[in-house]
Scaffold this active site. Structure first.
Site, PDB file in Angstrom:
ATOM      1  N   LYS A 277       0.836  -1.200   0.000  1.00 42.67           N
ATOM      2  CA  LYS A 277       0.000   0.000   0.000  1.00 42.67           C
ATOM      3  C   LYS A 277       0.873   1.254   0.000  1.00 42.67           C
ATOM      4  O   LYS A 277       2.022   1.208   0.445  1.00 42.67           O
ATOM      5  CB  LYS A 277      -0.844   0.034   1.289  1.00 42.67           C
ATOM      6  CG  LYS A 277      -1.999  -0.938   1.301  1.00 42.67           C
ATOM      7  CD  LYS A 277      -2.862  -0.714   2.533  1.00 42.67           C
ATOM      8  CE  LYS A 277      -4.030  -1.666   2.545  1.00 42.67           C
ATOM      9  NZ  LYS A 277      -4.965  -1.475   1.433  1.00 42.67           N
ATOM     10  N   ARG A 351     -10.732 -11.199   1.397  1.00 43.80           N
ATOM     11  CA  ARG A 351     -11.596 -12.241   0.832  1.00 43.80           C
ATOM     12  C   ARG A 351     -11.002 -13.636   1.005  1.00 43.80           C
ATOM     13  O   ARG A 351     -11.719 -14.615   1.077  1.00 43.80           O
ATOM     14  CB  ARG A 351     -11.868 -11.924  -0.646  1.00 43.80           C
ATOM     15  CG  ARG A 351     -10.622 -11.884  -1.504  1.00 43.80           C
ATOM     16  CD  ARG A 351     -10.837 -11.135  -2.809  1.00 43.80           C
ATOM     17  NE  ARG A 351     -10.951  -9.690  -2.603  1.00 43.80           N
ATOM     18  CZ  ARG A 351     -11.131  -8.807  -3.572  1.00 43.80           C
ATOM     19  NH1 ARG A 351     -11.227  -9.219  -4.825  1.00 43.80           N
ATOM     20  NH2 ARG A 351     -11.217  -7.518  -3.304  1.00 43.80           N
TER      21      ARG A 351
HETATM   22  N1  BES Z   1      -8.252  -3.435   4.054  1.00 49.36           N
HETATM   23  C1  BES Z   1      -8.378  -2.994   2.722  1.00 49.36           C
HETATM   24  C2  BES Z   1      -9.654  -2.205   2.453  1.00 49.36           C
HETATM   25  C3  BES Z   1      -9.780  -0.876   3.145  1.00 49.36           C
HETATM   26  C4  BES Z   1      -9.509   0.284   2.449  1.00 49.36           C
HETATM   27  C5  BES Z   1     -10.222  -0.785   4.428  1.00 49.36           C
HETATM   28  C6  BES Z   1      -9.663   1.513   3.065  1.00 49.36           C
HETATM   29  C7  BES Z   1     -10.370   0.438   5.050  1.00 49.36           C
HETATM   30  C8  BES Z   1     -10.097   1.588   4.369  1.00 49.36           C
HETATM   31  C9  BES Z   1      -8.399  -4.205   1.795  1.00 49.36           C
HETATM   32  O1  BES Z   1      -7.658  -5.295   2.202  1.00 49.36           O
HETATM   33  C10 BES Z   1      -7.800  -3.776   0.503  1.00 49.36           C
HETATM   34  O2  BES Z   1      -6.643  -3.455   0.472  1.00 49.36           O
HETATM   35  N2  BES Z   1      -8.601  -3.774  -0.546  1.00 49.36           N
HETATM   36  C11 BES Z   1      -8.167  -3.421  -1.830  1.00 49.36           C
HETATM   37  C12 BES Z   1      -8.808  -4.380  -2.782  1.00 49.36           C
HETATM   38  C13 BES Z   1      -8.294  -4.259  -4.177  1.00 49.36           C
HETATM   39  C14 BES Z   1      -6.856  -4.664  -4.248  1.00 49.36           C
HETATM   40  C15 BES Z   1      -9.162  -5.122  -5.057  1.00 49.36           C
HETATM   41  C16 BES Z   1      -8.607  -2.000  -2.127  1.00 49.36           C
HETATM   42  O3  BES Z   1      -9.654  -1.590  -1.635  1.00 49.36           O
HETATM   43  O4  BES Z   1      -7.888  -1.304  -2.807  1.00 49.36           O
HETATM   44 MN    MN Z   2      -5.646  -5.198   1.663  1.00 51.61          MN
END
Ligand code: BES
Ligand code: MN
Ligand code: ZN
Length: 500
Positions: A277, A351
């Site tokens: 991230k 997921r």
């Molecule tokens: N934990 C994150 C989602 C999230 C984003 C929670 C902002 C709280 C605030 C999740 O694991 C994630 O990283 N999701 C990705 C999915 C994508 C790679 C399909 C996302 O939302 O970018």
């Molecule tokens: Mn994630």
């Protein structure tokens, strides 16, 4: 200082508390003291309207004005809390939350907000106690001079429904507070093993009260997860030096009218893994275990309320980290139950842990499955930070939304668009694709992926990515940091099932 909360039928004008709180409504005729504040209005008499005008009090939602009473009522300080246009469960909950922070220096407080029904007694109780929440574990000095005595004034203090509403609200508050504490705890201190231990310890605390119903807790460690073949939880956790856990809880009342399975995402820290991230808000990913925290605490609360619902809960805990042992994009994992999944983005880890836990949940043959997860940023983009998304079987989604309205946690239904199943099943080398690089509708892809693991059971998925963590300052009953989102909705959902 610990605060004591009591119910009483008394006049706020004669209260000897250090501060009295009344609600103010914004009406066509100007600001008016809300129900509960009649005696205070009477005590001020004709002086009230000009006083409110001079102070600029409008009765707008969120407005908080404190004034010395100069003996107009017995208490030395009066706090006017704006309710907006209407007395509703939500407006009262918010006003009570704001009021709690405005009177935190008073040694004793009398709450004379509208509380003439059980619903409003619940709102005042939850609102005030949750609004007063702070997380001070890591502070050397705390400005924690919370009031010693808080008295909730209601015309019906002795009625059974009133007392029940008051007591039940405090059960929910306790569960929300524990959820917030876990979410706010730094990720280095709340690794999966520590989180699992905390879940067990919390169960012991909840079980202490006389006649408290038993919730059994089982912690599956990495060895057991390997024996079972929980490839999702293990795969996501394999880059971390702190091994993953699956915590399973069962509340089994005597004559259950329904069997509810709860599944929670418990990523104790989500760095994104190798699909790392951006640095900017990575620290907030300590909140990526909010779903697991909510389902665990909701289970304890449902048990403490003695609801006749059997609850089987599955909290999947892992830390998503970057190391030489991390899962790679391109890896294929085998979920619990045998479905293979091609991993294309290690940041779509939720997921994968949920899939294992969902399959475990289907094995106990529940009537209904609900999962709660900070799953996708897409849901945050779509709905913002005050509304969570819900996807699943139509009738379950409808009932979740109804429960969430009672709970004061708005949810909005999201669809399974045409063609999504095909995308989820598009992997050339595995049964399913975990991800594709199409950005739009990513939250719906995630929900569709989860559905593959629900065995066709009545199910709903609550994506609380936007609502679980408040990056701003406190507002109403919503504190800064972890919000405890989902606990109240799950409890109200179970309550509605039990009243059917
Ligand atoms: N934990 C994150 C989602 C999230 C984003 C929670 C902002 C709280 C605030 C999740 O694991 C994630 O990283 N999701 C990705 C999915 C994508 C790679 C399909 C996302 O939302 O970018
Ligand atoms: Mn994630
Ligand atoms: Zn995540």
């Amino acid at each position: 200082m610990t605060t004591s909360y009591t119910l009483r039928s008394a006049s706020p004008a004669k209260s000897r508390a250090d501060a009295v709180v009344v609600g103010v409504l914004s009406t066509a005729k100007g600001p008016q003291l809300a129900p509960g504040g009649e005696d205070v209005a009477k005590a001020y008499g004709r002086k009230l309207a000009p006083l409110l005008a001079t102070l600029g009090v409008k009765g707008k939602a969120g407005e908080l004005v404190k004034l010395p009473t100069g003996g107009a009522i017995s208490a030395p300080v009066l706090l006017l809390a704006g309710l907006g246009d209407d007395v509703t469960a939500d407006s009262v909950r918010r006003a009570a939350g704001g009021a709690a922070r405005a009177v935190s220096n008073a040694a004793s407080v009398a709450l004379a907000l509208p509380a003439d029904s059980p619903v409003l007694v619940r709102s005042v109780t939850e609102g005030y106690q949750l609004g007063a929440y702070t997380f001070t574990t890591y502070k050397k000095q705390t400005e924690d001079d919370a009031p010693g005595d808080v008295v909730l004034l209601t015309p019906n203090a002795r009625r059974k429904e009133t007392v029940t509403a008051f007591e039940e609200a405090q059960v929910v508050v306790r569960a929300v507070v524990q959820t917030r504490d876990w979410v706010n705890t730094p990720p280095g201190d709340l690794t999966p093993p520590a989180f699992a231990d905390a879940a067990v310890a919390s169960g012991k605390e909840w079980g202490k009260g006389r006649g408290a119903p038993k919730v059994s807790v089982t912690v599956l460690d990495e060895k057991r997860l390997a024996e079972l073949g929980c490839g999702g939880i293990l795969g996501v956790g394999q880059g971390s030096s702190a091994p993953p856990r699956l915590v399973e809880l069962t509340y089994s009342p005597k004559k259950p009218v329904c069997h509810l399975a709860l599944v929670g995402k418990g990523i104790t820290f989500d760095s994104g893994g190798l699909t790392i991230k951006p640095a900017q808000s990575m620290h907030e990913m300590k909140s990526d275990m909010s779903g697991a925290a909510a389902v665990i605490q909701a289970t304890y609360a449902i048990a403490a309320l003695g609801l006749p619902i059997k609850v089987s809960t599955f909290a999947a805990m892992a830390e998503n980290m970057v190391s030489g042992t991390s899962m790679r994009p391109g890896d294929v994992i085998t979920q619990y139950g045998g479905t293979t999944v091609e991993v294309l983005n290690t940041d779509a880890e939720g997921r994968l842990v949920l899939a294992d836990a969902l399959v475990r949940a289907t094995e106990v043959k529940p009537d209904i499955v609900l999962d709660v997860a900070t799953l996708t940023g897409h849901m945050v983009l779509a709905l913002g930070d005050r509304v969570a998304g819900v996807m699943g079987s139509d009738d379950i989604v409808r009932d979740v939304i109804a429960a969430s309205e009672v709970a004061g946690e708005d949810h909005w239904p999201m669809p399974f668009p045409d063609g999504m199943v095909e995308r989820v099943r598009a992997s050339k080398i595995a049964d399913l694709s975990q991800h594709d690089w199409v950005r739009w509708g990513g939250g719906l892809f995630a929900g569709t992926f989860l559905r593959e693991f629900t065995a066709g059971l009545p199910w709903a998925h609550l994506d609380i990515a936007g609502t679980a963590f408040n990056s701003g300052g406190p507002r109403g009953h919503v504190s800064a940091g972890g919000t405890g989102w989902g606990v109240a909705t799950l409890v109200d959902y179970a309550r509605a099932l039990s009243e059917r």
